[in-house]
Design a protein around this motif. Structure first.
Motif, PDB file in Angstrom:
ATOM      1  N   VAL A  20      34.034  46.575  51.097  1.00 28.39           N
ATOM      2  CA  VAL A  20      34.054  45.890  49.796  1.00 28.39           C
ATOM      3  C   VAL A  20      33.973  44.394  50.060  1.00 28.39           C
ATOM      4  N   ILE A  21      33.098  43.716  49.334  1.00 21.85           N
ATOM      5  CA  ILE A  21      32.925  42.263  49.538  1.00 21.85           C
ATOM      6  C   ILE A  21      33.456  41.525  48.325  1.00 21.85           C
ATOM      7  N   GLY A  22      34.516  40.735  48.521  1.00 24.57           N
ATOM      8  CA  GLY A  22      35.129  39.983  47.418  1.00 24.57           C
ATOM      9  C   GLY A  22      36.413  40.663  46.969  1.00 24.57           C
ATOM     10  N   GLY A  24      38.358  39.749  44.192  1.00 24.35           N
ATOM     11  CA  GLY A  24      38.746  39.379  42.831  1.00 24.35           C
ATOM     12  C   GLY A  24      38.961  40.604  41.952  1.00 24.35           C
ATOM     13  N   ALA A  25      38.803  40.403  40.636  1.00 23.44           N
ATOM     14  CA  ALA A  25      39.105  41.461  39.670  1.00 23.44           C
ATOM     15  C   ALA A  25      38.358  42.762  40.004  1.00 23.44           C
ATOM     16  N   GLY A  26      37.099  42.654  40.413  1.00 21.89           N
ATOM     17  CA  GLY A  26      36.324  43.860  40.713  1.00 21.89           C
ATOM     18  C   GLY A  26      36.627  44.418  42.091  1.00 21.89           C
ATOM     19  N   GLY A  27      36.522  43.568  43.121  1.00 18.68           N
ATOM     20  CA  GLY A  27      36.631  44.036  44.504  1.00 18.68           C
ATOM     21  C   GLY A  27      38.003  44.576  44.847  1.00 18.68           C
ATOM     22  N   GLY A  86      37.487  31.038  41.494  1.00 14.41           N
ATOM     23  CA  GLY A  86      38.449  31.112  42.587  1.00 14.41           C
ATOM     24  C   GLY A  86      37.751  31.487  43.876  1.00 14.41           C
ATOM     25  N   ARG A  87      38.241  30.943  44.999  1.00 13.49           N
ATOM     26  CA  ARG A  87      37.753  31.384  46.309  1.00 13.49           C
ATOM     27  C   ARG A  87      38.981  31.566  47.190  1.00 13.49           C
ATOM     28  N   CYS A  88      39.557  32.729  47.083  1.00 12.91           N
ATOM     29  CA  CYS A  88      40.805  33.024  47.797  1.00 12.91           C
ATOM     30  C   CYS A  88      41.082  34.519  47.621  1.00 12.91           C
ATOM     31  N   ILE A  89      42.063  35.025  48.356  1.00  8.27           N
ATOM     32  CA  ILE A  89      42.463  36.416  48.128  1.00  8.27           C
ATOM     33  C   ILE A  89      42.920  36.520  46.661  1.00  8.27           C
ATOM     34  N   GLY A  90      42.357  37.493  45.948  1.00  6.75           N
ATOM     35  CA  GLY A  90      42.625  37.620  44.510  1.00  6.75           C
ATOM     36  C   GLY A  90      41.511  37.032  43.661  1.00  6.75           C
ATOM     37  N   GLY A  91      40.612  36.263  44.314  1.00  7.66           N
ATOM     38  CA  GLY A  91      39.474  35.688  43.583  1.00  7.66           C
ATOM     39  C   GLY A  91      39.935  34.856  42.392  1.00  7.66           C
ATOM     40  N   THR A  92      39.167  34.883  41.334  1.00  8.27           N
ATOM     41  CA  THR A  92      39.462  34.037  40.169  1.00  8.27           C
ATOM     42  C   THR A  92      40.725  34.501  39.444  1.00  8.27           C
ATOM     43  N   THR A  93      41.184  35.743  39.689  1.00 10.26           N
ATOM     44  CA  THR A  93      42.428  36.173  39.014  1.00 10.26           C
ATOM     45  C   THR A  93      43.622  35.350  39.498  1.00 10.26           C
ATOM     46  N   THR A  94      43.538  34.836  40.735  1.00 13.25           N
ATOM     47  CA  THR A  94      44.647  34.055  41.289  1.00 13.25           C
ATOM     48  C   THR A  94      44.824  32.737  40.534  1.00 13.25           C
ATOM     49  N   ASN A  96      43.634  32.288  37.231  1.00 12.68           N
ATOM     50  CA  ASN A  96      43.273  32.419  35.818  1.00 12.68           C
ATOM     51  C   ASN A  96      44.481  32.322  34.893  1.00 12.68           C
ATOM     52  N   SER A  97      44.235  32.500  33.602  1.00 12.85           N
ATOM     53  CA  SER A  97      45.287  32.260  32.603  1.00 12.85           C
ATOM     54  C   SER A  97      45.975  33.540  32.140  1.00 12.85           C
ATOM     55  N   LEU A  98      45.764  34.611  32.837  1.00 18.80           N
ATOM     56  CA  LEU A  98      46.454  35.903  32.665  1.00 18.80           C
ATOM     57  C   LEU A  98      46.393  36.524  31.265  1.00 18.80           C
ATOM     58  N   ASP A 469      31.654  43.962  39.920  1.00 12.89           N
ATOM     59  CA  ASP A 469      32.320  42.726  39.495  1.00 12.89           C
ATOM     60  C   ASP A 469      31.801  42.354  38.109  1.00 12.89           C
ATOM     61  N   GLY A 470      32.071  41.111  37.680  1.00 12.61           N
ATOM     62  CA  GLY A 470      31.651  40.700  36.340  1.00 12.61           C
ATOM     63  C   GLY A 470      30.154  40.814  36.129  1.00 12.61           C
ATOM     64  N   SER A 471      29.379  40.835  37.195  1.00 15.19           N
ATOM     65  CA  SER A 471      27.921  40.829  37.023  1.00 15.19           C
ATOM     66  C   SER A 471      27.387  42.137  36.439  1.00 15.19           C
ATOM     67  N   PRO A 481      37.482  38.569  30.108  1.00 21.03           N
ATOM     68  CA  PRO A 481      36.876  39.773  30.681  1.00 21.03           C
ATOM     69  C   PRO A 481      37.624  40.524  31.783  1.00 21.03           C
ATOM     70  N   GLN A 482      38.786  40.014  32.262  1.00 16.84           N
ATOM     71  CA  GLN A 482      39.304  40.622  33.497  1.00 16.84           C
ATOM     72  C   GLN A 482      39.602  42.117  33.348  1.00 16.84           C
ATOM     73  N   ILE A 483      40.132  42.542  32.202  1.00 17.23           N
ATOM     74  CA  ILE A 483      40.471  43.963  32.047  1.00 17.23           C
ATOM     75  C   ILE A 483      39.197  44.815  32.028  1.00 17.23           C
ATOM     76  N   THR A 484      38.154  44.317  31.382  1.00 16.90           N
ATOM     77  CA  THR A 484      36.871  45.043  31.378  1.00 16.90           C
ATOM     78  C   THR A 484      36.351  45.201  32.804  1.00 16.90           C
ATOM     79  N   ILE A 485      36.380  44.087  33.559  1.00 15.36           N
ATOM     80  CA  ILE A 485      35.846  44.123  34.940  1.00 15.36           C
ATOM     81  C   ILE A 485      36.661  45.097  35.794  1.00 15.36           C
ATOM     82  N   MET A 486      37.977  45.040  35.640  1.00 18.53           N
ATOM     83  CA  MET A 486      38.846  45.907  36.453  1.00 18.53           C
ATOM     84  C   MET A 486      38.646  47.380  36.088  1.00 18.53           C
TER      85      MET A 486
HETATM   86  C1  LIG Z   1      40.586  28.856  34.847  1.00 18.71           C
HETATM   87  C2  LIG Z   1      40.229  30.270  34.513  1.00 18.71           C
HETATM   88  C3  LIG Z   1      41.005  30.974  33.621  1.00 18.71           C
HETATM   89  C4  LIG Z   1      40.672  32.293  33.315  1.00 18.71           C
HETATM   90  N1  LIG Z   1      41.497  32.995  32.491  1.00 18.71           N
HETATM   91  C5  LIG Z   1      41.241  34.287  32.241  1.00 18.71           C
HETATM   92  C6  LIG Z   1      42.139  35.044  31.458  1.00 18.71           C
HETATM   93  O1  LIG Z   1      43.162  34.531  31.010  1.00 18.71           O
HETATM   94  N2  LIG Z   1      41.834  36.346  31.214  1.00 18.71           N
HETATM   95  C7  LIG Z   1      40.684  36.932  31.691  1.00 18.71           C
HETATM   96  O2  LIG Z   1      40.437  38.092  31.364  1.00 18.71           O
HETATM   97  N3  LIG Z   1      39.836  36.233  32.459  1.00 18.71           N
HETATM   98  C8  LIG Z   1      40.099  34.944  32.767  1.00 18.71           C
HETATM   99  N4  LIG Z   1      39.274  34.253  33.591  1.00 18.71           N
HETATM  100  C9  LIG Z   1      38.104  34.951  34.163  1.00 18.71           C
HETATM  101  C10 LIG Z   1      38.472  36.041  35.177  1.00 18.71           C
HETATM  102  O3  LIG Z   1      39.459  35.605  36.073  1.00 18.71           O
HETATM  103  C11 LIG Z   1      37.179  36.426  35.900  1.00 18.71           C
HETATM  104  O4  LIG Z   1      36.255  36.865  34.924  1.00 18.71           O
HETATM  105  C12 LIG Z   1      37.354  37.528  36.926  1.00 18.71           C
HETATM  106  O5  LIG Z   1      38.314  37.209  37.890  1.00 18.71           O
HETATM  107  C13 LIG Z   1      36.000  37.785  37.597  1.00 18.71           C
HETATM  108  O6  LIG Z   1      36.138  38.851  38.503  1.00 18.71           O
HETATM  109  P1  LIG Z   1      35.019  39.111  39.602  1.00 18.71           P
HETATM  110  O7  LIG Z   1      35.478  40.241  40.436  1.00 18.71           O
HETATM  111  O8  LIG Z   1      33.699  39.187  38.941  1.00 18.71           O
HETATM  112  O9  LIG Z   1      34.958  37.764  40.481  1.00 18.71           O
HETATM  113  P2  LIG Z   1      36.103  36.900  41.148  1.00 18.71           P
HETATM  114  O10 LIG Z   1      37.438  37.232  40.598  1.00 18.71           O
HETATM  115  O11 LIG Z   1      35.646  35.492  41.044  1.00 18.71           O
HETATM  116  O12 LIG Z   1      36.093  37.362  42.669  1.00 18.71           O
HETATM  117  C14 LIG Z   1      35.007  37.165  43.530  1.00 18.71           C
HETATM  118  C15 LIG Z   1      35.543  36.949  44.945  1.00 18.71           C
HETATM  119  O13 LIG Z   1      34.484  37.146  45.867  1.00 18.71           O
HETATM  120  C16 LIG Z   1      34.613  36.185  46.905  1.00 18.71           C
HETATM  121  N5  LIG Z   1      33.296  36.005  47.532  1.00 18.71           N
HETATM  122  C17 LIG Z   1      32.190  35.439  46.986  1.00 18.71           C
HETATM  123  N6  LIG Z   1      31.168  35.493  47.861  1.00 18.71           N
HETATM  124  C18 LIG Z   1      31.637  36.108  48.975  1.00 18.71           C
HETATM  125  C19 LIG Z   1      31.047  36.460  50.219  1.00 18.71           C
HETATM  126  N7  LIG Z   1      29.756  36.203  50.475  1.00 18.71           N
HETATM  127  N8  LIG Z   1      31.822  37.089  51.147  1.00 18.71           N
HETATM  128  C20 LIG Z   1      33.135  37.361  50.898  1.00 18.71           C
HETATM  129  N9  LIG Z   1      33.745  37.047  49.729  1.00 18.71           N
HETATM  130  C21 LIG Z   1      32.992  36.432  48.775  1.00 18.71           C
HETATM  131  C22 LIG Z   1      35.088  34.936  46.167  1.00 18.71           C
HETATM  132  O14 LIG Z   1      35.645  33.997  47.049  1.00 18.71           O
HETATM  133  C23 LIG Z   1      36.081  35.533  45.180  1.00 18.71           C
HETATM  134  O15 LIG Z   1      37.375  35.580  45.737  1.00 18.71           O
HETATM  135  C24 LIG Z   1      39.539  32.918  33.899  1.00 18.71           C
HETATM  136  C25 LIG Z   1      38.749  32.193  34.780  1.00 18.71           C
HETATM  137  C26 LIG Z   1      39.088  30.887  35.096  1.00 18.71           C
HETATM  138  C27 LIG Z   1      38.231  30.122  36.042  1.00 18.71           C
END
Ligand SMILES: Cc1cc2nc3c(=O)[nH]c(=O)nc-3n(C[C@H](O)[C@H](O)[C@H](O)COP(=O)(O)OP(=O)(O)OC[C@H]3O[C@@H](n4cnc5c(N)ncnc54)[C@H](O)[C@@H]3O)c2cc1C
Ligand code: SF4
Length: 504
Positions: A20-22, A24-27, A86-94, A96-98, A469-471, A481-486
């Motif tokens: 699994v790559i990433g 965040g909410a999806g990975g 976000g670019r960290c363990i937990g991705g953008t959920t780490t 976000n505004s919960l 993921d969100g895509s 969108p986090q609950i939808t993505i998860m």
């Molecule tokens: C400030 C802020 C507040 C938010 N508040 C809310 C909220 O209150 N409620 C809500 O529902 N949503 C909220 N969101 C949006 C929500 O957090 C995201 O929609 C969700 O986390 C996206 O999930 P994801 O899995 O698509 O991507 P992400 O959570 O972004 O995870 C992707 C991960 O992949 C990693 N990655 C990328 N490329 C690579 C690679 N090549 N190799 C290894 N790892 C890689 C990234 O570093 C990242 O950790 C908020 C977003 C922000 C920025």
């Protein structure tokens, strides 16, 4: 165990059922669900692992350490739109505004009726929503921790006959300290770094932080693994290589990165990178007579959905002074005066269910190149949303209201709200364009013509290659969108498990 750069002594070769790559909410959800079913899982994350012991919760250090590009990610267009990632363990959920919303029924209706994605009924998704919500403890927080901005908006909404309610949040024992977007130093926010990722580890997943996937290994139309780099966080330079041999790969790098990664790996489907939706938003600030101290309380406390049919939702948005003050459209003495009144500033936001569209292009590893064009309909909606928030603030007793529109940055009375509503605006008039929810750039579809992946998240081009993921979200949602993505990631993980068969 979550391995980090300091644990890497040289090149690494791994073998697993699923890579699994990433994280965040999806990975994170996909990794945990598959590990729990007994599959061997390797999870790669480009960012670092930050724990309550290692990070300060201070805005600027958090931006440097946990945000992609220090928070400076934009889509190109008029206007350029800031999209924090976000670019960290937990991705953008780490960071976000919960806020937690299920996918609205009318949106699921569009997926079924207009896109042919017949499976996505409420009945099918309900167990996934429930499972996800249990894992991350979704509940309403008490008004005491929602903060004064929420209370002020509620007062104004009540006076206008609107329905202001507490948002649902994924938090346990939240004390309302207000630094949610810079990582929760209390560990109260139930983001992926404190829920799904540790659970994945508990079920045997091997997690590699500071590990950037560079390309897929594909042979004869079938996935064989991933090539990655182990990145020194001090220099950002590749120190070692990593290869993962895997029977299935799940890409979950987020909507602004996944398309570029797939294109770099040779995928050609024309939907990859198209159909970007972002939920454009605008912050509205009010100067109140009373002391607000808006930094106390969760940063996104309450919401108003009375305008949902128009495609507008109003939600909280307070952030730290170091960010908010910098966004005010003043310099010199007027700025000084406003800054000295900071304790009296309240903030709330309008967000829209967008029909504008953007695109993600191929870029180098770690880079992002994307465009997004706010259309006339959407900018009018955003202006309306801003006017609605301003009206509510005045009803609550605001002295002045600050908007994101160039022609009318300051509203002094409810009459000005009507003037704002009458104003013709163009996309470029929004001087503080922001969005937080990139979606749709590898959307699910019923065929390669309409989607980049099928309804199980599997690529139409490469067998056993999935996106989760969100895509994959096929349309704008109009809600966070986090609950939808998860929930979709959980559904996709189950389909990957079906494909792999019973673990040995
Ligand atoms: C400030 C802020 C507040 C938010 N508040 C809310 C909220 O209150 N409620 C809500 O529902 N949503 C909220 N969101 C949006 C929500 O957090 C995201 O929609 C969700 O986390 C996206 O999930 P994801 O899995 O698509 O991507 P992400 O959570 O972004 O995870 C992707 C991960 O992949 C990693 N990655 C990328 N490329 C690579 C690679 N090549 N190799 C290894 N790892 C890689 C990234 O570093 C990242 O950790 C908020 C977003 C922000 C920025
Ligand atoms: S308000 Fe404070 S304790 Fe509550 S989730 Fe946000 S950062 Fe954590």
């Amino acid at each position: 165990m979550i391995r980090q750069f300091g644990d890497y002594g040289g090149d690494i070769a791994e073998k697993a059922d699923v890579c699994v790559i990433g994280s965040g909410a999806g990975g994170a959800v996909a990794a945990k669900e598959l590990a729990q079913k007994g599959h061997s899982v390797v999870l790669l994350e480009e960012g670092g692992h930050h724990t309550r012991e290692t990070w300060s919760g201070k805005p600027f250090s958090a931006m440097v350490e946990m945000f992609r590009n220090g928070g400076g990610t934009f889509t190109l267009g008029i206007p350029a739109v800031s999209i924090t990632l976000g670019r960290c363990i937990g991705g953008t959920t780490t960071i976000n505004s919960l806020t937690c919303f299920r996918t609205p029924s009318r949106v699921l209706g569009t997926w079924r009726d207009e896109l042919g994605l017949a499976r996505f009924t409420e009945e099918y998704l309900d167990p996934y929503f429930q499972r996800v919500e249990n894992e991350i403890h979704v509940a309403e927080l008490p008004w005491e921790v929602l903060g004064n901005c929420a209370k002020i908006i509620k007062r104004g909404a009540d006076r206008l006959g609107l329905n202001c309610r507490p948002l649902k949040h994924n938090a346990v024992n939240c004390r309302g300290c207000g630094t949610c977007q810079f990582g929760c130093i209390d560990g109260a926010k139930q983001s992926m770094d404190v829920t799904y990722v540790p659970e994945a580890v508990k079920h045997g997943a091997r997690v590699y932080a500071h590990c950037r996937a560079d390309r897929l290994i594909v042979r004869s139309g079938r996935i064989e693994g991933v090539r990655a780099s182990l990145i020194d966080p001090e220099t950002g330079v590749r120190a070692h290589t990593m290869t993962v041999e895997a029977r299935a790969v799940i890409v979950a790098c987020g909507s602004l990165i996944t398309p570029s990664f797939l294109k770099r790996s040779g995928l050609k489907n024309k939907n990859i990178g198209r159909n970007l939706r972002i939920h454009p938003g605008a912050r509205v600030c009010a100067i109140m007579k009373e002391k607000v101290e808006g930094w106390k309380g969760v940063s996104q406390g309450a919401y108003i959905d009375d305008f949902e049919n128009e495609g507008i939702i109003l939600e909280g948005i307070f952030v730290h002074p170091s960010i908010l003050l910098g966004a005010f459209p003043f310099i010199g003495l007027p700025f000084k005066e406003l800054a000295s009144q900071y304790a009296h500033v309240a903030a709330f936001a309008a967000m829209i269910h967008d029909t504008g569209e953007g695109r993600v292009y191929r870029s180098g590893p770690g880079g992002i190149l994307s465009t997004y064009f706010i259309n006339r309909r959407d900018i009018e909606l955003l202006k309306k949303g801003v006017a609605y928030v301003a009206k509510i603030f005045f009803a609550a007793g605001a002295v002045r209201v600050l908007t994101a529109f160039r022609q009318m940055p300051v509203l002094d009375s409810p009459d000005d709200v009507q003037r704002l509503l009458d104003l013709k605006v163009r996309p470029g008039d929004n001087h503080e364009a922001m969005a937080f929810h990139p979606l749709g750039t590898c959307r699910m579809g019923v065929s390669p013509k309409s989607g980049a992946v099928d309804a199980n998240g599997e690529s139409f081009e490469v067998k056993n290659l999935f996106v989760a993921d969100g895509s994959v979200v096929p349309t704008s949602l109009g809600v966070n969108p986090q609950i939808t993505i998860m929930a979709l990631a959980n559904h996709i993980a189950d389909r990957v498990s079906d494909r792999l068969g019973r673990p040995a």
